[in-house]
Write an enzyme that holds these catalytic residues in place. Structure first.
Site, PDB file in Angstrom:
ATOM      1  N   TYR A  90     -42.194  69.965  26.773  1.00  0.00           N
ATOM      2  CA  TYR A  90     -42.300  68.599  27.291  1.00  0.00           C
ATOM      3  C   TYR A  90     -42.350  68.538  28.810  1.00  0.00           C
ATOM      4  O   TYR A  90     -42.849  67.578  29.376  1.00  0.00           O
ATOM      5  CB  TYR A  90     -41.162  67.715  26.772  1.00  0.00           C
ATOM      6  CG  TYR A  90     -41.427  67.217  25.382  1.00  0.00           C
ATOM      7  CD1 TYR A  90     -42.295  66.158  25.149  1.00  0.00           C
ATOM      8  CD2 TYR A  90     -40.828  67.818  24.285  1.00  0.00           C
ATOM      9  CE1 TYR A  90     -42.565  65.716  23.873  1.00  0.00           C
ATOM     10  CE2 TYR A  90     -41.084  67.382  22.998  1.00  0.00           C
ATOM     11  CZ  TYR A  90     -41.950  66.329  22.799  1.00  0.00           C
ATOM     12  OH  TYR A  90     -42.215  65.896  21.540  1.00  0.00           O
ATOM     13  N   HIS A 117     -49.701  67.325  37.553  1.00  0.00           N
ATOM     14  CA  HIS A 117     -49.219  66.427  38.605  1.00  0.00           C
ATOM     15  C   HIS A 117     -49.425  67.045  39.986  1.00  0.00           C
ATOM     16  O   HIS A 117     -49.623  66.324  40.964  1.00  0.00           O
ATOM     17  CB  HIS A 117     -47.743  66.080  38.400  1.00  0.00           C
ATOM     18  CG  HIS A 117     -47.525  65.067  37.332  1.00  0.00           C
ATOM     19  ND1 HIS A 117     -47.631  63.711  37.560  1.00  0.00           N
ATOM     20  CD2 HIS A 117     -47.205  65.200  36.022  1.00  0.00           C
ATOM     21  CE1 HIS A 117     -47.374  63.050  36.444  1.00  0.00           C
ATOM     22  NE2 HIS A 117     -47.123  63.943  35.490  1.00  0.00           N
ATOM     23  N   SER A 146     -48.261  72.244  36.088  1.00  0.00           N
ATOM     24  CA  SER A 146     -48.303  70.787  35.915  1.00  0.00           C
ATOM     25  C   SER A 146     -49.518  70.186  36.599  1.00  0.00           C
ATOM     26  O   SER A 146     -49.779  70.449  37.775  1.00  0.00           O
ATOM     27  CB  SER A 146     -47.049  70.151  36.505  1.00  0.00           C
ATOM     28  OG  SER A 146     -47.171  68.737  36.490  1.00  0.00           O
ATOM     29  N   GLU A 190     -48.047  63.268  24.491  1.00  0.00           N
ATOM     30  CA  GLU A 190     -47.436  62.484  25.569  1.00  0.00           C
ATOM     31  C   GLU A 190     -48.409  61.431  26.007  1.00  0.00           C
ATOM     32  O   GLU A 190     -49.554  61.727  26.314  1.00  0.00           O
ATOM     33  CB  GLU A 190     -47.084  63.408  26.741  1.00  0.00           C
ATOM     34  CG  GLU A 190     -46.451  62.696  27.884  1.00  0.00           C
ATOM     35  CD  GLU A 190     -46.153  63.599  29.073  1.00  0.00           C
ATOM     36  OE1 GLU A 190     -45.878  63.069  30.128  1.00  0.00           O
ATOM     37  OE2 GLU A 190     -46.198  64.836  28.928  1.00  0.00           O
TER      38      GLU A 190
END
Length: 177
Positions: A109, A118, A116, A177
């Site tokens: 998760y 991000h 990532s 997600e």
């Protein structure tokens, strides 16, 4: 750009130009940055959501039965930016904190640092006002909200995708997600 455990970003990777997100509602008082093109697209998507006065969505109960609902938004649907660009070190801290809360178990998760999306400045987490107020963590229940379903239906118009769909976990290697 493909970013995952097999294709990690270097510790020093930082997208450019990064834009400070001040023109959209945020779920945090922390400063959020996005890569410029992503920032413009988020602003456009959030503005479009504010034009939504009514939206029909579906919930699924524990027996798998679907129920249709209609949500009304007299002042428009409000989305909230929860997170955006993360430095490698920030992701490392998030990952370590998650492991500490999850008894050391990496269940996929939270991505390892460098893995990532991000860090590219092109990924962000978006929630609804009600969900953010009533849930400490983002989880699968968000899909039961009209805002999540509206975004899934419309995000492509702004250059976004649902990156980790429920039926593609074996391909993405990341839980829904």
């Amino acid at each position: 750009i493909l970013v995952n455990e097999q294709n990690p970003l270097d510790k020093t990777f930082e997208p450019s130009p990064l834009v400070k997100m001040t023109s959209v509602k945020r779920a945090t008082s922390a400063t959020i940055y996005l890569q410029e093109a992503c920032a413009k697209a988020i602003e456009e998507m959030f503005a479009a959501a504010l034009e939504v006065q009514e939206y029909t969505y579906t919930t699924v109960n524990s027996k798998g039965e679907e129920t249709e609902h209609t949500a009304s938004y007299p002042n428009g649907m409000v989305l909230m930016l929860k997170s955006g660009y993360r430095k490698y070190g920030t992701q490392a801290t998030i990952y370590q904190n998650y492991l500490a809360r999850n008894n050391g178990v990496d269940d996929g998760y939270v991505n390892k640092p460098g893995a990532s999306e991000h860090q590219t400045g092109l990924a962000c987490d978006v929630l609804s006002v009600d969900y953010n107020a009533n849930n400490q963590y983002m989880n699968e229940s968000f899909y039961q909200t009209p805002e999540a379903q509206w975004m899934e239906e419309n995000c492509y118009s702004y250059g976004f995708i649902l990156r980790y769909p429920k039926d593609k976990e074996e391909l993405t290697r990341v839980p829904y997600e």
